[in-house]
Structure formats: structure tokens, C-alpha cells
Motif scaffolding. Structure first.
Motif, PDB file in Angstrom:
ATOM      1  N   LEU A 182       0.851  -1.192   0.000  1.00  0.00           N
ATOM      2  CA  LEU A 182       0.000   0.000   0.000  1.00  0.00           C
ATOM      3  C   LEU A 182       0.886   1.241   0.000  1.00  0.00           C
ATOM      4  CD1 LEU A 182      -2.635  -1.100   2.674  1.00  0.00           C
ATOM      5  CD2 LEU A 182      -2.881  -1.173   0.188  1.00  0.00           C
ATOM      6  N   PRO A 183       1.267   1.734  -1.164  1.00  0.00           N
ATOM      7  CA  PRO A 183       2.176   2.891  -1.221  1.00  0.00           C
ATOM      8  C   PRO A 183       1.641   4.110  -0.486  1.00  0.00           C
ATOM      9  CG  PRO A 183       1.931   1.860  -3.386  1.00  0.00           C
ATOM     10  CD  PRO A 183       0.914   1.222  -2.497  1.00  0.00           C
ATOM     11  N   GLU A 184       0.317   4.296  -0.506  1.00  0.00           N
ATOM     12  CA  GLU A 184      -0.229   5.486   0.140  1.00  0.00           C
ATOM     13  C   GLU A 184      -0.072   5.442   1.660  1.00  0.00           C
ATOM     14  OE1 GLU A 184      -3.451   2.445  -0.627  1.00  0.00           O
ATOM     15  OE2 GLU A 184      -1.828   3.410  -1.749  1.00  0.00           O
ATOM     16  N   GLY A 185       0.112   4.248   2.215  1.00  0.00           N
ATOM     17  CA  GLY A 185       0.292   4.139   3.661  1.00  0.00           C
ATOM     18  C   GLY A 185       1.740   4.114   4.097  1.00  0.00           C
ATOM     19  N   ALA A 186       2.667   4.200   3.150  1.00  0.00           N
ATOM     20  CA  ALA A 186       4.092   4.106   3.476  1.00  0.00           C
ATOM     21  C   ALA A 186       4.562   5.202   4.430  1.00  0.00           C
ATOM     22  CB  ALA A 186       4.919   4.113   2.191  1.00  0.00           C
ATOM     23  N   PRO A 187       4.187   6.483   4.258  1.00  0.00           N
ATOM     24  CA  PRO A 187       4.702   7.518   5.173  1.00  0.00           C
ATOM     25  C   PRO A 187       4.354   7.249   6.633  1.00  0.00           C
ATOM     26  CG  PRO A 187       3.724   8.528   3.225  1.00  0.00           C
ATOM     27  CD  PRO A 187       3.384   7.075   3.166  1.00  0.00           C
ATOM     28  N   GLN A 188       3.098   6.866   6.905  1.00  0.00           N
ATOM     29  CA  GLN A 188       2.704   6.618   8.290  1.00  0.00           C
ATOM     30  C   GLN A 188       3.429   5.407   8.872  1.00  0.00           C
ATOM     31  OE1 GLN A 188       0.647   7.032   5.738  1.00  0.00           O
ATOM     32  NE2 GLN A 188      -0.449   8.952   6.176  1.00  0.00           N
ATOM     33  N   LEU A 189       3.609   4.374   8.049  1.00  0.00           N
ATOM     34  CA  LEU A 189       4.269   3.169   8.545  1.00  0.00           C
ATOM     35  C   LEU A 189       5.761   3.411   8.766  1.00  0.00           C
ATOM     36  CD1 LEU A 189       2.404   0.574   6.341  1.00  0.00           C
ATOM     37  CD2 LEU A 189       2.245   0.803   8.803  1.00  0.00           C
ATOM     38  N   VAL A 190       6.388   4.195   7.912  1.00  0.00           N
ATOM     39  CA  VAL A 190       7.799   4.527   8.116  1.00  0.00           C
ATOM     40  C   VAL A 190       7.962   5.307   9.415  1.00  0.00           C
ATOM     41  CG1 VAL A 190       9.711   5.926   7.234  1.00  0.00           C
ATOM     42  CG2 VAL A 190       8.440   4.444   5.683  1.00  0.00           C
ATOM     43  N   GLU A 191       7.048   6.228   9.661  1.00  0.00           N
ATOM     44  CA  GLU A 191       7.105   7.005  10.903  1.00  0.00           C
ATOM     45  C   GLU A 191       6.981   6.097  12.125  1.00  0.00           C
ATOM     46  OE1 GLU A 191       4.625  10.649  13.054  1.00  0.00           O
ATOM     47  OE2 GLU A 191       4.284  10.147  10.932  1.00  0.00           O
ATOM     48  N   LYS A 192       6.098   5.104  12.044  1.00  0.00           N
ATOM     49  CA  LYS A 192       5.928   4.173  13.166  1.00  0.00           C
ATOM     50  C   LYS A 192       7.170   3.298  13.346  1.00  0.00           C
ATOM     51  CE  LYS A 192       2.883   3.849  15.319  1.00  0.00           C
ATOM     52  NZ  LYS A 192       2.586   4.445  16.660  1.00  0.00           N
ATOM     53  N   LEU A 193       7.773   2.873  12.243  1.00  0.00           N
ATOM     54  CA  LEU A 193       8.988   2.060  12.333  1.00  0.00           C
ATOM     55  C   LEU A 193      10.137   2.848  12.954  1.00  0.00           C
ATOM     56  CD1 LEU A 193       8.853   0.256   8.861  1.00  0.00           C
ATOM     57  CD2 LEU A 193       8.694  -0.848  11.093  1.00  0.00           C
ATOM     58  N   LEU A 194      10.225   4.126  12.636  1.00  0.00           N
ATOM     59  CA  LEU A 194      11.295   4.945  13.203  1.00  0.00           C
ATOM     60  C   LEU A 194      11.163   5.060  14.720  1.00  0.00           C
ATOM     61  CD1 LEU A 194      11.527   7.765  10.505  1.00  0.00           C
ATOM     62  CD2 LEU A 194      13.119   5.875  10.870  1.00  0.00           C
ATOM     63  N   GLU A 195       9.941   4.968  15.223  1.00  0.00           N
ATOM     64  CA  GLU A 195       9.752   4.995  16.676  1.00  0.00           C
ATOM     65  C   GLU A 195      10.345   3.751  17.332  1.00  0.00           C
ATOM     66  OE1 GLU A 195       5.652   5.512  17.529  1.00  0.00           O
ATOM     67  OE2 GLU A 195       5.479   7.440  16.478  1.00  0.00           O
ATOM     68  N   PHE A 196      10.327   2.624  16.609  1.00  0.00           N
ATOM     69  CA  PHE A 196      10.897   1.395  17.165  1.00  0.00           C
ATOM     70  C   PHE A 196      12.403   1.514  17.381  1.00  0.00           C
ATOM     71  CE2 PHE A 196       7.332  -1.251  15.038  1.00  0.00           C
ATOM     72  CZ  PHE A 196       6.472  -0.917  16.078  1.00  0.00           C
ATOM     73  N   LEU A 197      13.058   2.392  16.616  1.00  0.00           N
ATOM     74  CA  LEU A 197      14.505   2.543  16.766  1.00  0.00           C
ATOM     75  C   LEU A 197      14.879   3.133  18.120  1.00  0.00           C
ATOM     76  CD1 LEU A 197      15.436   3.902  13.215  1.00  0.00           C
ATOM     77  CD2 LEU A 197      15.692   1.574  14.076  1.00  0.00           C
ATOM     78  N   GLU A 198      13.920   3.767  18.791  1.00  0.00           N
ATOM     79  CA  GLU A 198      14.192   4.358  20.100  1.00  0.00           C
ATOM     80  C   GLU A 198      14.117   3.334  21.219  1.00  0.00           C
ATOM     81  OE1 GLU A 198      15.234   7.351  20.267  1.00  0.00           O
ATOM     82  OE2 GLU A 198      14.827   7.896  18.185  1.00  0.00           O
ATOM     83  N   LEU A 199      13.580   2.142  20.929  1.00  0.00           N
ATOM     84  CA  LEU A 199      13.465   1.117  21.965  1.00  0.00           C
ATOM     85  C   LEU A 199      14.843   0.579  22.334  1.00  0.00           C
ATOM     86  CD1 LEU A 199      10.366  -0.855  20.632  1.00  0.00           C
ATOM     87  CD2 LEU A 199      10.426   0.934  22.384  1.00  0.00           C
ATOM     88  N   ASP A 200      14.988   0.220  23.591  1.00  0.00           N
ATOM     89  CA  ASP A 200      16.288  -0.250  24.082  1.00  0.00           C
ATOM     90  C   ASP A 200      16.378  -1.776  23.983  1.00  0.00           C
ATOM     91  OD1 ASP A 200      18.797  -0.072  25.099  1.00  0.00           O
ATOM     92  OD2 ASP A 200      18.164  -0.029  27.199  1.00  0.00           O
ATOM     93  N   THR A 201      16.059  -2.311  22.804  1.00  0.00           N
ATOM     94  CA  THR A 201      16.121  -3.752  22.562  1.00  0.00           C
ATOM     95  C   THR A 201      16.816  -3.970  21.224  1.00  0.00           C
ATOM     96  OG1 THR A 201      13.992  -3.980  23.702  1.00  0.00           O
ATOM     97  CG2 THR A 201      14.803  -5.888  22.454  1.00  0.00           C
ATOM     98  N   ASP A 202      17.944  -4.657  21.266  1.00  0.00           N
ATOM     99  CA  ASP A 202      18.788  -4.738  20.069  1.00  0.00           C
ATOM    100  C   ASP A 202      18.087  -5.445  18.917  1.00  0.00           C
ATOM    101  OD1 ASP A 202      21.461  -4.336  18.801  1.00  0.00           O
ATOM    102  OD2 ASP A 202      21.410  -6.528  18.724  1.00  0.00           O
ATOM    103  N   TYR A 203      17.405  -6.571  19.205  1.00  0.00           N
ATOM    104  CA  TYR A 203      16.825  -7.323  18.094  1.00  0.00           C
ATOM    105  C   TYR A 203      15.667  -6.564  17.451  1.00  0.00           C
ATOM    106  CZ  TYR A 203      12.882  -8.897  21.018  1.00  0.00           C
ATOM    107  OH  TYR A 203      11.767  -8.955  21.807  1.00  0.00           O
ATOM    108  N   VAL A 204      14.967  -5.718  18.243  1.00  0.00           N
ATOM    109  CA  VAL A 204      13.892  -4.905  17.667  1.00  0.00           C
ATOM    110  C   VAL A 204      14.486  -3.858  16.726  1.00  0.00           C
ATOM    111  CG1 VAL A 204      12.047  -3.261  18.168  1.00  0.00           C
ATOM    112  CG2 VAL A 204      12.348  -5.291  19.607  1.00  0.00           C
ATOM    113  N   ARG A 205      15.541  -3.191  17.176  1.00  0.00           N
ATOM    114  CA  ARG A 205      16.192  -2.200  16.308  1.00  0.00           C
ATOM    115  C   ARG A 205      16.747  -2.862  15.048  1.00  0.00           C
ATOM    116  NH1 ARG A 205      18.347  -0.104  21.387  1.00  0.00           N
ATOM    117  NH2 ARG A 205      20.263  -1.276  20.979  1.00  0.00           N
ATOM    118  N   SER A 206      17.324  -4.056  15.214  1.00  0.00           N
ATOM    119  CA  SER A 206      17.904  -4.750  14.067  1.00  0.00           C
ATOM    120  C   SER A 206      16.841  -5.119  13.038  1.00  0.00           C
ATOM    121  CB  SER A 206      18.636  -6.011  14.541  1.00  0.00           C
ATOM    122  OG  SER A 206      19.149  -6.737  13.449  1.00  0.00           O
ATOM    123  N   GLU A 207      15.736  -5.705  13.493  1.00  0.00           N
ATOM    124  CA  GLU A 207      14.666  -6.069  12.562  1.00  0.00           C
ATOM    125  C   GLU A 207      14.046  -4.831  11.923  1.00  0.00           C
ATOM    126  OE1 GLU A 207      13.781  -9.030  11.499  1.00  0.00           O
ATOM    127  OE2 GLU A 207      15.355  -9.944  12.717  1.00  0.00           O
TER     128      GLU A 207
END
Length: 403
Positions: free
Chosen positions: A6-31
Motif C-alpha cells: 500500500l504505497p499510500e500508507g508508506a509515510p505513516q508506517l515509516v514514521e511508526k517504524l522509526l519509533e521502534f529505533l528508540e526502543l532499548d532492545t537490540d533485536y527490535v532495532r535490528s529487525e
């Protein structure tokens, strides 16, 4: 996968994925960075949202796959990332300490790509990395890739750029998106055109030309006359349709059913491997050319022989880049071919060389190198009566120039 479909939903999903990078769990950041890498391959226009996070990702992610994904993004979009060379430099300095071959390979590829975008900053880094990778015996793929890059860069940087840093088109679809049942059908037809057409045989072959598996007599209908519907037995293939008898497959089946012609037996006295002692001995290959170190020919002797001897061999080669006059003489001398005279003109270089072999025979060479098109023309003359002696000297000559 939602963002991929769903290309039209890509911006919102990318924004949500970037929030996962703030989590203090290595495997979550890696995935997360692995998913972001795939998203950028399909939607490269979203890279502006991801690039600012790469620096902290590279410092915090320890998983080899995740780290390799971040390095790939740095190399791919380094022209837009101001600190890209300085993100990779600490990894290059600690190359020997990196345990993962996947990370080292990603680092080599990313640095080579970045070199063509930021050459002044990356040149020394790439040199150190290539030297370290060429010494690395722990991963054959890494060593071979480094050797390939080194030779490409040394031969022609423009061609190296086309090979290493060519523009990558966005991914249309990933292999995981293909229907599993369809993949299984394609795999069964792997030795057909189905792989090229990305379709099963029934989708691109007309029904009258499709091949069907024949049925056994037990499966046929018992009522009516079977003579008109008779099918081949024993599991042979039969083409469907009204003109089946005239198809190439039917013709091939007739050929298979016919008995092959008898093969005449070999004569007992026939010597297939050349071990017959009574027959004539095969000619031995010419001995290799062995040149003498420090051979000497006077100018008068050279001129006399050059006027008297016929041309033994003439060759033309393209030699890019064309060596300088000094390099010509140095490379040939290292192969025991010495300079009699040379001259460097605006459009060409002209040389006369000589050599002697261990049997005392003399070889004379005239060489003209055209600067405009990098062609090298040589004429070889020799006092040797050995067949192909002049050709052997010409082979040594060009090997020396290309060394």
C-alpha cells in the motif's frame, strides 16, 4: 509488508517504524532497520525520513544483519548524508576486530560505492580497506570481491563505477510476495520458458500444442470403439488436438519406437589413445623459450641482421593504458628483452629490442606504439630455425608489457 503493498500508507508506517529505533532492545532495532532497508529499495523517495537516524543506529545496533543493513544504506545514499564517510571510518579502522564476515563485506561494498560519490574524503579509507580485505583469508567471497574492485579501479575507474556504483532501479516486488502455489508450478517447469515468461506452460502455450500425460488402458472407457481415441501406452507423452499425429512430439515418439541402427564394432587393432608402439610417433611440442640474462648485441650486428632476416612474426595489440617509454623498457628488460634504440615522438613511440635464447639464437623486435589509439605493432625477426620461435618471443613480449 503492508507498506510494500500500500504505497499510500508508506509515510505513516515509516514514521511508526522509526519509533521502534528508540526502543532499548537490540533485536527490535535490528529487525526494524532490515525492514527500512527493504522499504527504501521499493520507495527510495522515503530516504529523507530514514537517513537522519542512521548514525545512532550504527552506534547502537550489534546484530550483524542489522549493522550490515545500516552500512548498506550509508553506502547507497552517502551523497545525501554529510557525515557518511566519517560513519564508516571507525569501522574501517577496526576492521581486524570485526567478527562478522557479513558486516565486513557490506563495509567493503558501501565504501567502494561511497568512493564514487565522495572521492576526496574516501580515497585513503578505501585504500586501507582494500589492503586489509586482500590480506583477509577468513572469507573467500570478501577477498575475491576486494581483488575485483582493486583490479577494476586500477584498469579503468569509469568502468569500475558502472560495475560497482550503477543506479539501482526500485524493486517492483519481493520474492516473498509471489504466491507459493505459483512458485511450485514454476519450479516444476524450471527447464522451460516458464522462467522467462513468469507464467506456467498452460498460460502461454495454445491448447492444441500442449502436452498431456497419456492414461493407462484401465482408465479408458470400455464402451464404444477405442480405435479412434487410442493413446500411447507405457507412460509416453502424447500431444492433444486434432493434428496430433503431425506434431513434432508425435514424430519424435515414432523415432524413439524405431530400432536404432547397429554400431559397427571397433577393430581390435585400433589404437584410440596413441599407445601403439608400431605407429609413427607424434610430434613433440616445441620447447619453451628460454632467454639469456644480460644478452648483448652491437648496433652494427643488429643493423646487419635486421636487413638480412625475413619477418618471422607480425602482431598488433591494444594496450590500455599505454605505458610510458621508460615503462616499456623496464618491463621488457625484466623479461630479458633489451633495448637497442628508442624514441618518443608526439604521436608515437618507436623501439628496437633484442634478446638471445640459451641455444645462442638472436631475436630482433621493432615496436611502434601509437598514442592516439593505444595500439602496439611489433615485428619479430630471428636467426632460429625452430618453428614458431618468433611467435613465442611475441607472446613473451606482450606478457611483459601487460605485467
Amino acid at each position: 509488508r503492508i507498506a510494500e503493498r500500500l504505497p499510500e500508507g508508506a509515510p505513516q508506517l515509516v514514521e511508526k517504524l522509526l519509533e521502534f529505533l528508540e526502543l532499548d532492545t537490540d533485536y527490535v532495532r535490528s529487525e526494524t532497520v532490515l525492514v527500512l532497508k527493504d522499504l527504501l529499495r521499493k520507495y527510495p523517495g522515503r530516504r529523507g525520513d530514514v537517513l537522519p537516524y542512521l548514525h545512532q543506529c550504527l552506534r547502537r545496533i550489534e546484530d550483524p544483519q542489522g549493522k550490515a543493513a545500516v552500512i548498506w544504506m550509508v553506502g547507497e545514499y552517502g551523497a545525501e548524508l554529510v557525515e557518511a564517510p566519517y560513519m564508516l571510518e571507525p569501522l574501517i579502522d577496526r576492521y581486524e576486530e570485526e567478527p562478522s564476515g557479513e558486516v565486513r563485506l557490506a563495509l567493503l561494498v558501501a565504501t567502494a560505492k561511497l568512493f564514487f560519490q565522495r572521492a576526496p574524503e574516501v580515497q585513503r579509507m578505501l585504500g586501507r580497506l582494500l589492503a586489509a580485505a586482500l590480506r583477509d583469508a577468513s572469507c573467500q567471497d570478501l577477498h575475491d570481491r576486494a581483488l575485483l574492485y582493486y583490479r577494476l579501479l586500477r584498469a579503468n575507474p569509469e568502468i569500475a563505477k558502472q560495475v560497482i556504483a550503477s543506479n539501482i532501479q526500485p524493486v517492483a516486488h519481493f520474492a516473498e510476495e509471489i504466491d507459493t502455489g505459483f512458485k511450485e508450478k514454476i519450479f516444476k517447469e524450471f527447464n522451460s520458458l516458464s522462467i522467462l515468461y513468469d507464467k506456467t506452460e498452460e498460460q502461454y502455450i495454445a491448447p492444441e500444442y500442449q502436452v498431456q500425460q497419456s492414461k493407462d488402458n484401465d482408465d479408458r472407457s470400455d464402451d464404444g470403439d477405442n480405435s479412434s481415441n487410442e493413446q500411447p501406452q507405457n507412460g509416453t507423452l502424447a500431444p492433444a488436438g486434432p493434428n496430433a499425429a503431425n506434431t513434432p512430439i508425435a514424430h519424435q515418439q515414432d523415432m524413439l519406437d524405431s530400432a536404432p541402427p547397429a554400431v559397427a564394432p571397433l577393430e581390435a587393432s585400433m589404437d584410440l589413445l596413441g599407445f601403439d608402439d608400431d605407429g609413427p610417433a607424434s610430434a613433440a611440442p616445441p620447447p619453451p623459450l628460454a632467454l639469456v640474462e644480460g644478452a648483448a648485441v652491437s648496433g652494427e650486428e643488429f643493423q646487419t641482421l635486421w636487413g638480412r632476416l625475413p619477418d618471422g612474426c607480425s602482431k598488433e595489440y591494444v594496450l590500455e593504458p599505454l605505458p610510458t617509454q621508460a615503462m616499456f623498457e623496464e618491463r621488457l628488460q625484466s623479461h630479458k628483452i633489451y633495448t637497442m634504440a628508442s624514441g618518443d615522438l608526439p604521436d608515437m613511440m618507436k623501439f628496437f629490442f633484442f634478446a638471445k635464447d640459451t641455444s645462442g639464437q638472436t631475436f630482433l623486435v621493432q615496436c611502434i606504439a601509437q598514442k592516439q589509439n593505444s595500439t602496439v605493432n611489433i615485428v619479430v625477426k630471428t636467426t632460429s630455425e625452430v618453428a614458431q620461435a618468433a611467435q613465442h618471443l611475441a607472446d613473451v613480449f606482450i606478457i611483459a608489457l601487460r605485467s
